[in-house]
Design a protein around this motif. Structure first.
Motif, PDB file in Angstrom:
ATOM      1  N   GLN A 149      -1.143   3.154   4.054  1.00 33.50           N
ATOM      2  CA  GLN A 149      -1.688   4.489   4.315  1.00 33.50           C
ATOM      3  C   GLN A 149      -2.275   5.082   3.022  1.00 33.50           C
ATOM      4  O   GLN A 149      -3.375   5.619   3.018  1.00 33.50           O
ATOM      5  N   LYS A 150      -1.543   4.946   1.930  1.00 33.11           N
ATOM      6  CA  LYS A 150      -1.990   5.484   0.642  1.00 33.11           C
ATOM      7  C   LYS A 150      -3.257   4.785   0.164  1.00 33.11           C
ATOM      8  O   LYS A 150      -4.209   5.430  -0.260  1.00 33.11           O
ATOM      9  N   GLU A 151      -3.284   3.462   0.241  1.00 33.04           N
ATOM     10  CA  GLU A 151      -4.443   2.695  -0.199  1.00 33.04           C
ATOM     11  C   GLU A 151      -5.682   3.014   0.631  1.00 33.04           C
ATOM     12  O   GLU A 151      -6.778   3.172   0.096  1.00 33.04           O
ATOM     13  N   LEU A 152      -5.516   3.119   1.951  1.00 26.80           N
ATOM     14  CA  LEU A 152      -6.651   3.432   2.816  1.00 26.80           C
ATOM     15  C   LEU A 152      -7.147   4.856   2.589  1.00 26.80           C
ATOM     16  O   LEU A 152      -8.355   5.116   2.631  1.00 26.80           O
ATOM     17  N   SER A 153      -6.238   5.777   2.321  1.00 27.19           N
ATOM     18  CA  SER A 153      -6.637   7.163   2.041  1.00 27.19           C
ATOM     19  C   SER A 153      -7.423   7.267   0.742  1.00 27.19           C
ATOM     20  O   SER A 153      -8.343   8.069   0.629  1.00 27.19           O
ATOM     21  N   GLU A 154      -7.067   6.449  -0.244  1.00 28.06           N
ATOM     22  CA  GLU A 154      -7.817   6.426  -1.498  1.00 28.06           C
ATOM     23  C   GLU A 154      -9.171   5.755  -1.327  1.00 28.06           C
ATOM     24  O   GLU A 154     -10.154   6.171  -1.928  1.00 28.06           O
ATOM     25  N   LEU A 155      -9.234   4.717  -0.502  1.00 33.16           N
ATOM     26  CA  LEU A 155     -10.482   3.993  -0.275  1.00 33.16           C
ATOM     27  C   LEU A 155     -11.461   4.794   0.575  1.00 33.16           C
ATOM     28  O   LEU A 155     -12.664   4.769   0.338  1.00 33.16           O
ATOM     29  N   PRO A 181     -11.565   8.526   1.387  1.00 32.89           N
ATOM     30  CA  PRO A 181     -11.034   9.892   1.272  1.00 32.89           C
ATOM     31  C   PRO A 181     -11.589  10.861   2.319  1.00 32.89           C
ATOM     32  O   PRO A 181     -10.938  11.845   2.655  1.00 32.89           O
ATOM     33  N   ASP A 182     -12.756  10.565   2.874  1.00 31.68           N
ATOM     34  CA  ASP A 182     -13.360  11.461   3.862  1.00 31.68           C
ATOM     35  C   ASP A 182     -12.922  11.163   5.293  1.00 31.68           C
ATOM     36  O   ASP A 182     -13.290  11.877   6.211  1.00 31.68           O
ATOM     37  N   LYS A 223      -2.894  -1.400  13.238  1.00 33.33           N
ATOM     38  CA  LYS A 223      -4.318  -1.149  13.448  1.00 33.33           C
ATOM     39  C   LYS A 223      -4.680   0.249  12.988  1.00 33.33           C
ATOM     40  O   LYS A 223      -3.857   1.161  13.016  1.00 33.33           O
ATOM     41  N   THR A 224      -5.932   0.397  12.584  1.00 27.15           N
ATOM     42  CA  THR A 224      -6.485   1.702  12.284  1.00 27.15           C
ATOM     43  C   THR A 224      -7.941   1.697  12.713  1.00 27.15           C
ATOM     44  O   THR A 224      -8.542   0.634  12.889  1.00 27.15           O
ATOM     45  N   THR A 225      -8.511   2.867  12.905  1.00 30.76           N
ATOM     46  CA  THR A 225      -9.899   2.997  13.327  1.00 30.76           C
ATOM     47  C   THR A 225     -10.668   3.833  12.314  1.00 30.76           C
ATOM     48  O   THR A 225     -10.181   4.875  11.884  1.00 30.76           O
ATOM     49  N   LEU A 226     -11.837   3.346  11.926  1.00 33.16           N
ATOM     50  CA  LEU A 226     -12.726   4.074  11.030  1.00 33.16           C
ATOM     51  C   LEU A 226     -13.992   4.452  11.782  1.00 33.16           C
ATOM     52  O   LEU A 226     -14.501   3.659  12.576  1.00 33.16           O
ATOM     53  N   ASN A 227     -14.500   5.632  11.518  1.00 35.40           N
ATOM     54  CA  ASN A 227     -15.701   6.112  12.206  1.00 35.40           C
ATOM     55  C   ASN A 227     -16.921   6.011  11.302  1.00 35.40           C
ATOM     56  O   ASN A 227     -17.715   6.933  11.215  1.00 35.40           O
TER      57      ASN A 227
END
Length: 78
Positions: free
Chosen positions: A7-13, A15-16, A30-34
């Motif tokens: 979660q921390k790494e993805l939030s840094e990668l 940020p928006d 799993k996670t979803t990116l828009n």
């Protein structure tokens, strides 16, 4: 790697983006990116243990195997 570190790494990668991690089958998450990904972002996702990426209605659905993350060996205390 655990979910908190992911979660921390993805939030840094990304940020928006609002990152939400969901359980999947086996030990995968799993996670979803828009948004679309750039090459450097894609490489970083592989180091986080990405083992699948699929275009979905809401964006990109990315599957991670947390046992395959390279960060496991980088942060391993010896």
């Amino acid at each position: 790697m655990d979910r908190t570190t992911l979660q921390k790494e993805l939030s840094e990668l990304f940020p928006d983006e609002k990152i939400e991690i969901k359980s999947a089958e086996n030990n995968d998450v799993k996670t979803t990116l828009n948004r679309e990904l750039e090459r450097c972002e894609l490489g970083h996702l592989f180091s986080l243990g990405m083992n699948g990426i699929k275009r979905s209605v809401t964006g990109l659905t990315i599957t991670f195997d947390l046992t395959k993350a390279h960060l496991n060996t980088i942060f391993k205390n010896e």
